[in-house]
Design a protein around this motif. Structure first.
Motif, PDB file in Angstrom:
ATOM      1  N   TYR A   1       5.209  -2.500   5.464  1.00  7.18           N
ATOM      2  CA  TYR A   1       3.862  -2.258   4.964  1.00  7.18           C
ATOM      3  C   TYR A   1       2.855  -2.336   6.106  1.00  7.18           C
ATOM      4  O   TYR A   1       2.847  -3.304   6.869  1.00  7.18           O
ATOM      5  N   ARG A   2       2.033  -1.293   6.202  1.00  5.49           N
ATOM      6  CA  ARG A   2       1.130  -1.219   7.347  1.00  5.49           C
ATOM      7  C   ARG A   2      -0.310  -1.529   7.015  1.00  5.49           C
ATOM      8  O   ARG A   2      -1.082  -1.883   7.894  1.00  5.49           O
ATOM      9  N   LYS A   3      -0.686  -1.364   5.761  1.00  6.05           N
ATOM     10  CA  LYS A   3      -2.069  -1.618   5.370  1.00  6.05           C
ATOM     11  C   LYS A   3      -2.079  -2.617   4.231  1.00  6.05           C
ATOM     12  O   LYS A   3      -1.312  -2.476   3.280  1.00  6.05           O
ATOM     13  N   TRP A   4      -2.970  -3.584   4.335  1.00  2.00           N
ATOM     14  CA  TRP A   4      -3.055  -4.651   3.341  1.00  2.00           C
ATOM     15  C   TRP A   4      -4.458  -4.757   2.799  1.00  2.00           C
ATOM     16  O   TRP A   4      -5.433  -4.629   3.553  1.00  2.00           O
TER      17      TRP A   4
ATOM     18  N   ALA B   1      -7.543   2.529  -3.448  1.00  2.00           N
ATOM     19  CA  ALA B   1      -7.507   2.974  -2.059  1.00  2.00           C
ATOM     20  C   ALA B   1      -8.668   3.921  -1.792  1.00  2.00           C
ATOM     21  O   ALA B   1      -8.983   4.777  -2.616  1.00  2.00           O
TER      22      ALA B   1
ATOM     23  N   GLN C   1      -8.519   2.068   3.183  1.00  4.95           N
ATOM     24  CA  GLN C   1      -8.889   0.691   2.828  1.00  4.95           C
ATOM     25  C   GLN C   1      -8.373   0.417   1.423  1.00  4.95           C
ATOM     26  O   GLN C   1      -8.470   1.271   0.537  1.00  4.95           O
TER      27      GLN C   1
ATOM     28  N   ALA D   1      -0.433  -3.531  -0.833  1.00  7.72           N
ATOM     29  CA  ALA D   1      -0.138  -3.029   0.498  1.00  7.72           C
ATOM     30  C   ALA D   1       0.446  -1.620   0.425  1.00  7.72           C
ATOM     31  O   ALA D   1       1.106  -1.257  -0.553  1.00  7.72           O
ATOM     32  N   GLN D   2       0.188  -0.868   1.467  1.00  8.62           N
ATOM     33  CA  GLN D   2       0.669   0.508   1.581  1.00  8.62           C
ATOM     34  C   GLN D   2       1.872   0.544   2.520  1.00  8.62           C
ATOM     35  O   GLN D   2       1.782   0.094   3.670  1.00  8.62           O
TER      36      GLN D   2
END
Length: 123
Positions: free
Chosen positions: A110-113, A23, A2, A96-97
């Motif tokens: 980017y997969r996680k925001w 994170a 997260q 973002a990750q």
């Protein structure tokens, strides 16, 4: 993982502001990270990215020389230092990750925001 972005607020033109992206749940130390922003009525745009170890960074032309992205791999946190802010920097800023370890300005990488933090710059 997260991502929690924070540090936004209302500032005057020319002021600095530092955003943080913490994170949790899983380490982000092997991933490149990025900051994007979305102004009212506009599409989300790339701002800055940093590679997995912090050794490489890349910026959009509109912020280069004013913004600095950095990361603390121990704290699992990414920062965006914003200097000489302008009214046109007003937007919701998202961290973002990336799926990879290298810098990239491609939104699709980017997969996680995070949820975003609002930055408002008054003139």
């Amino acid at each position: 993982v997260q991502l929690q972005a924070s540090g936004g607020g209302l500032v005057q033109a020319g002021d600095p502001l530092r955003l943080s992206c913490a994170a949790s749940g899983r380490a982000i130390s092997n991933n490149a990270m990025g900051w994007f922003r979305q102004a009212p009525g506009k599409e989300r745009e790339f701002v800055a990215t940093i590679n997995w170890n912090g050794g490489t960074t890349f910026y959009s032309a509109s912020v280069k020389g004013r913004f600095t992205i950095s990361r603390d791999r121990v704290k699992n946190t990414v920062y965006l230092q914003m200097n000489s802010l302008k009214p046109e920097d007003t937007a919701v800023y998202y961290c973002a990750q990336s799926i990879g370890s290298s810098t990239t300005d491609h939104t699709g990488s980017y997969r996680k925001w995070g949820q975003g933090t609002l930055v408002t710059v008054s003139s």
